[in-house]
Design a protein around this motif. Structure first.
Motif, PDB file in Angstrom:
ATOM      1  N   VAL A   1      51.923  37.433  36.831  1.00 10.47           N
ATOM      2  CA  VAL A   1      50.877  37.594  37.834  1.00 10.47           C
ATOM      3  C   VAL A   1      50.428  39.055  37.807  1.00 10.47           C
ATOM      4  O   VAL A   1      51.252  39.968  37.757  1.00 10.47           O
TER       5      VAL A   1
ATOM      6  N   ASP B   1      31.973  26.420  45.067  1.00  9.71           N
ATOM      7  CA  ASP B   1      32.361  26.135  46.447  1.00  9.71           C
ATOM      8  C   ASP B   1      33.843  26.420  46.681  1.00  9.71           C
ATOM      9  O   ASP B   1      34.413  26.022  47.676  1.00  9.71           O
ATOM     10  N   LEU B   2      34.446  27.126  45.714  1.00 11.78           N
ATOM     11  CA  LEU B   2      35.830  27.542  45.878  1.00 11.78           C
ATOM     12  C   LEU B   2      35.940  29.006  45.503  1.00 11.78           C
ATOM     13  O   LEU B   2      35.343  29.445  44.527  1.00 11.78           O
ATOM     14  N   GLU B   3      36.709  29.736  46.293  1.00 14.30           N
ATOM     15  CA  GLU B   3      36.866  31.153  46.007  1.00 14.30           C
ATOM     16  C   GLU B   3      38.367  31.434  45.936  1.00 14.30           C
ATOM     17  O   GLU B   3      39.110  31.036  46.839  1.00 14.30           O
ATOM     18  N   ILE B   4      38.775  32.061  44.846  1.00 17.98           N
ATOM     19  CA  ILE B   4      40.192  32.401  44.745  1.00 17.98           C
ATOM     20  C   ILE B   4      40.424  33.715  45.476  1.00 17.98           C
ATOM     21  O   ILE B   4      39.894  34.758  45.093  1.00 17.98           O
ATOM     22  N   VAL B   5      41.160  33.650  46.564  1.00 14.06           N
ATOM     23  CA  VAL B   5      41.364  34.826  47.408  1.00 14.06           C
ATOM     24  C   VAL B   5      42.410  35.740  46.772  1.00 14.06           C
ATOM     25  O   VAL B   5      42.218  36.939  46.659  1.00 14.06           O
ATOM     26  N   GLN B   6      43.534  35.146  46.361  1.00  9.11           N
ATOM     27  CA  GLN B   6      44.555  35.937  45.677  1.00  9.11           C
ATOM     28  C   GLN B   6      45.510  35.034  44.915  1.00  9.11           C
ATOM     29  O   GLN B   6      45.630  33.839  45.197  1.00  9.11           O
ATOM     30  N   VAL B   7      46.159  35.627  43.922  1.00  5.55           N
ATOM     31  CA  VAL B   7      47.200  34.921  43.173  1.00  5.55           C
ATOM     32  C   VAL B   7      48.467  35.759  43.291  1.00  5.55           C
ATOM     33  O   VAL B   7      48.453  36.961  43.004  1.00  5.55           O
ATOM     34  N   THR B   8      49.535  35.135  43.769  1.00  3.82           N
ATOM     35  CA  THR B   8      50.771  35.887  43.999  1.00  3.82           C
ATOM     36  C   THR B   8      51.945  35.219  43.305  1.00  3.82           C
ATOM     37  O   THR B   8      51.848  34.074  42.874  1.00  3.82           O
ATOM     38  N   GLU B   9      53.057  35.939  43.240  1.00  3.61           N
ATOM     39  CA  GLU B   9      54.277  35.343  42.701  1.00  3.61           C
ATOM     40  C   GLU B   9      54.950  34.523  43.790  1.00  3.61           C
ATOM     41  O   GLU B   9      54.892  34.882  44.961  1.00  3.61           O
ATOM     42  N   PRO B  10      55.590  33.435  43.414  1.00  3.23           N
ATOM     43  CA  PRO B  10      56.302  32.655  44.423  1.00  3.23           C
ATOM     44  C   PRO B  10      57.492  33.451  44.939  1.00  3.23           C
ATOM     45  O   PRO B  10      58.026  34.300  44.225  1.00  3.23           O
TER      46      PRO B  10
ATOM     47  N   ILE C   1      50.084  27.104  40.942  1.00  2.45           N
ATOM     48  CA  ILE C   1      49.466  26.961  39.626  1.00  2.45           C
ATOM     49  C   ILE C   1      50.518  27.317  38.573  1.00  2.45           C
ATOM     50  O   ILE C   1      51.582  27.829  38.922  1.00  2.45           O
TER      51      ILE C   1
ATOM     52  N   LEU D   1      51.296  31.380  42.853  1.00  2.00           N
ATOM     53  CA  LEU D   1      50.679  30.688  43.980  1.00  2.00           C
ATOM     54  C   LEU D   1      49.254  31.191  44.130  1.00  2.00           C
ATOM     55  O   LEU D   1      49.002  32.391  44.120  1.00  2.00           O
ATOM     56  N   SER D   2      48.328  30.258  44.259  1.00  2.00           N
ATOM     57  CA  SER D   2      46.928  30.630  44.370  1.00  2.00           C
ATOM     58  C   SER D   2      46.447  30.327  45.784  1.00  2.00           C
ATOM     59  O   SER D   2      46.641  29.224  46.298  1.00  2.00           O
ATOM     60  N   THR D   3      45.836  31.337  46.418  1.00  2.00           N
ATOM     61  CA  THR D   3      45.241  31.110  47.736  1.00  2.00           C
ATOM     62  C   THR D   3      43.757  30.881  47.522  1.00  2.00           C
ATOM     63  O   THR D   3      43.071  31.725  46.950  1.00  2.00           O
ATOM     64  N   VAL D   4      43.262  29.739  47.953  1.00  4.35           N
ATOM     65  CA  VAL D   4      41.844  29.402  47.748  1.00  4.35           C
ATOM     66  C   VAL D   4      41.120  29.216  49.068  1.00  4.35           C
ATOM     67  O   VAL D   4      41.679  28.665  50.015  1.00  4.35           O
ATOM     68  N   ARG D   5      39.880  29.680  49.080  1.00  5.32           N
ATOM     69  CA  ARG D   5      39.031  29.449  50.255  1.00  5.32           C
ATOM     70  C   ARG D   5      37.958  28.445  49.860  1.00  5.32           C
ATOM     71  O   ARG D   5      37.292  28.590  48.843  1.00  5.32           O
TER      72      ARG D   5
ATOM     73  N   THR E   1      34.842  25.151  38.051  1.00  3.12           N
ATOM     74  CA  THR E   1      35.673  24.206  38.811  1.00  3.12           C
ATOM     75  C   THR E   1      35.691  22.855  38.103  1.00  3.12           C
ATOM     76  O   THR E   1      34.792  22.543  37.325  1.00  3.12           O
TER      77      THR E   1
ATOM     78  N   VAL F   1      46.206  35.840  36.713  1.00  7.49           N
ATOM     79  CA  VAL F   1      47.339  35.865  35.812  1.00  7.49           C
ATOM     80  C   VAL F   1      46.923  36.653  34.573  1.00  7.49           C
ATOM     81  O   VAL F   1      45.767  36.586  34.145  1.00  7.49           O
TER      82      VAL F   1
ATOM     83  N   ASP G   1      45.831  25.462  35.835  1.00  9.19           N
ATOM     84  CA  ASP G   1      45.598  25.304  37.274  1.00  9.19           C
ATOM     85  C   ASP G   1      46.228  24.038  37.849  1.00  9.19           C
ATOM     86  O   ASP G   1      46.195  23.835  39.067  1.00  9.19           O
TER      87      ASP G   1
ATOM     88  N   THR H   1      34.436  27.105  50.340  1.00  4.14           N
ATOM     89  CA  THR H   1      33.190  27.675  50.864  1.00  4.14           C
ATOM     90  C   THR H   1      32.050  26.659  50.825  1.00  4.14           C
ATOM     91  O   THR H   1      30.901  26.995  51.091  1.00  4.14           O
ATOM     92  N   GLY H   2      32.383  25.417  50.473  1.00  2.56           N
ATOM     93  CA  GLY H   2      31.340  24.396  50.348  1.00  2.56           C
ATOM     94  C   GLY H   2      31.033  23.728  51.674  1.00  2.56           C
ATOM     95  O   GLY H   2      31.509  24.127  52.730  1.00  2.56           O
TER      96      GLY H   2
END
Lengths: 256, 329
Positions: A19, A221-230, B134, B140-144, A98, A26, A127, B146-147
């Motif tokens: 990550v 219609d999707l926005e990736i806010v953040q990608v983190t480690e578990p 993922i 871990l992916s945080t998704v918003r 998407t 990634v 994904d 917006t649709g």
């Protein structure tokens, strides 16, 4: 009958992903990329159907940046007859394609090529969405056989018998062709491309089309806010005997 | 905020995973108005509907779609049904569990509604903000989202606990009403036909919701040896799981597979025997509370996640463990 197979370029399944420290995603630089393993199975199934005399042509398609051509070349070396690359590098809105967008693009390609069967992997190992096959089937109003572990075609009746891996066991469906099938792991064992076939693939045609040419508008219609480690688990303890194990399970973990 | 849950039922009962979807709906908003949609045909559907209506006080309504076309949970009629019910109800969210039922149907319904679904949600951080794993859970992916409405989700039932069931639930049962199917589009429904479902009859608890799971891998070497897992599972009242390698080798049927592409489990106790610890397998059980792993020598990838590791040859430990447990229970 033509068969269309969608293939995706992903980080190789054997690579341990990292990550990025800025949490935007990634690490993709200098990482080995390969064809998604489920897509390999999809392509293998299409090739076997063609070799059994049920299909005349196998077309591999992929969407994304210029490097997708490498993945398509692998598909051609496995035995696909030709390939189509939907180049998204010209469109800024397509950086995050998407599954819905991919399904719309696939529908366009199906409208143009008119295959009798569209085969996809059930999910991509990046994904893990598990959406595209179901979505393109819905858009095309075709029947769907997802998570297939066995496919038998009846050429006369134009019917596919699909055995599916479901939670409770194995479900068998009859699907009228044309249909969408998504592949599970046990459907087949994909072949390796041989050297002569890799050489032959170099002269096969990869047609390039753009989003504009296909007339598909990508609406994000999707926005990736953040990608983190578990979150990490605490380091484990090595126990030396079954007695000690049972003792710990009883008196420390309180689970038996 | 209003949510439609696509409910799954069996033998006149709502499945537990659909109940977990109620917990997820409540995580979206406390004043969420929750509608459960059930489909099928015959008396078991009506039974499941009354079960669903009285299961939780936050259930505001149960919709029942009773039709021969829906007697098997096929994606084609279900997606049309969701589309129909959404057009009338205008829900802000539609949720299904990430079971093979939900994974098959929900994305198709999303395509008909022209929205992007979000699958395998493990955490709801806000009405439009979701966390999903993922790369087999290695990130871990945080998704918003917006649709436009509705926002479609499948949720991992292991991440949303069963809701507390009230004892005097009978007095507050939600109304059950029939879905008007007169405008149900049927043109594509005959293109897909159900033939059969083959499953292994087992007396073991359901893998997805069992409190204890014992899993075997290729290291067990044969279907014969795998029977030791059955024995141990019996002693512990556990469900039996398997790795992909064990299923591929023909030791056990596919529905026992735990992993990225199999079932996701999160029991109180997970015990693994003859398992190498491939990341694809870890993806299916890493949320287990206590994880026991037996290893032959050296530490495999499990070392990163296991709580207790027993270093022995696996048949030997399996035999000893089941004998000892037999003595102590």
């Amino acid at each position: 009958m033509k068969i269309m197979v969608a293939v995706k370029r992903v980080i190789d399944y054997a690579v341990k992903i990292r990550v990025k420290s800025d949490k935007t995603g990634v690490e993709m630089n200098n990482v080995k990329m390969s064809m998604n393993p489920f897509c390999e199975i999809a392509l293998e199934e299409a090739l076997r159907i063609k070799e059994a005399g049920f299909a005349t042509e196998v077309i591999a398609v992929s969407m994304g940046p210029a490097q997708c051509v490498d993945t398509l070349r692998t598909g051609l070396a496995m035995g696909a007859d030709r390939a189509i690359h939907v180049d998204t590098s010209t469109s800024s809105s397509a950086t995050n394609l998407t599954p819905l967008s991919v399904a719309k693009l696939l529908k366009k390609l199906v409208d143009l090529e008119k295959p009798g069967l569209l085969i996809l992997g059930k999910q991509a190992i990046d994904d893990d969405c598990n959406q595209t096959g179901q979505m393109v089937a819905g858009l095309l109003k075709w029947p769907q056989g997802t998570f297939a572990s066995k496919v038998i075609l009846d050429k006369e009746k134009q019917v596919a018998t699909v055995e599916r891996e479901v939670d409770g066991g194995l479900e068998t469906l009859y699907l009228d062709l044309p249909a969408v099938i998504t592949t599970d792991l046990r459907l087949n064992q994909p072949r390796y491309a041989t050297l002569p076939n890799i050489m032959k693939a170099k002269s096969k045609v990869i047609k390039k089309v753009t989003l504009e040419e296909l007339g598909v508008e990508i609406k994000p219609d999707l926005e990736i806010v953040q990608v983190t480690e578990p979150p990490k688990r605490k380091a484990g303890v090595i126990v030396s005997s079954v007695d000690e194990l049972i003792d710990k399970l009883k008196n420390e973990a309180h689970v038996i | 905020v209003s949510t439609l849950i696509l409910g799954e039922h069996e033998g006149g009962q709502l499945k537990q995973s659909s109940l977990c979807a109620v917990t997820a709906a409540r995580a979206i908003s406390d004043d969420n108005s929750i509608t459960m949609l059930l489909a099928g045909s015959g008396p078991s559907l009506q039974q499941a509907a009354s079960h669903a209506a009285s299961i939780h006080p936050s259930m505001s309504q149960v919709f029942v779609a009773d039709s021969d076309k829906l007697s098997h949970p096929l994606a084609e009629p279900w997606a049309e049904l969701v589309h129909l019910v959404q057009q009338k109800g205008g829900y802000s969210h539609i949720i299904a569990a990430s079971s093979s039922f939900g994974k098959n149907i929900l994305p198709r319904a999303a395509a008909l509604l022209d929205v992007s679904p979000i699958t395998d949600v493990i955490e709801i951080s806000g009405p439009q903000l979701f966390v999903r794993p993922i790369y087999a859970g290695n990130a871990l992916s945080t998704v918003r989202y917006t649709g436009v409405d509705p926002c479609l989700l499948t949720i991992r039932s292991t991440s949303f606990p069963l809701p507390h069931i009230s004892s005097d639930s009978k007095s507050e049962a939600a109304p059950v009403s029939q879905v008007d199917l007169s405008t149900f589009s049927e043109d594509i429904l005959d293109k897909s036909r159900f033939l059969k479902l083959t499953s292994q009859d087992t007396e073991r608890p359901d893998l997805g919701s069992a409190r204890v799971v014992v899993t075997g891998g290729r290291g067990l070497r044969s279907a014969e040896n795998f029977k030791l897992m059955e024995k141990l599972a019996e002693k512990l009242s556990a469900a039996v799981g398997a790795t992909r390698a064990a299923v591929d080798a023909g030791f056990v049927p596919n529905e026992l597979q735990v992993g990225q592409t199999g079932k996701i489990v999160a029991p109180e106790l997970y015990m693994a025997f003859g398992v190498s610890g491939a990341i694809q397998h870890l993806a299916g059980m890493r949320d287990s509370k206590t994880l026991v792993y037996t290893l032959k020598e050296g530490v495999a990838d499990y070392g990163l996640v296991a709580d207790l590791m027993l270093v022995v040859y696996c048949f030997c430990s399996l035999n000893k463990l089941s004998q000892k447990l037999a003595l102590k229970i």
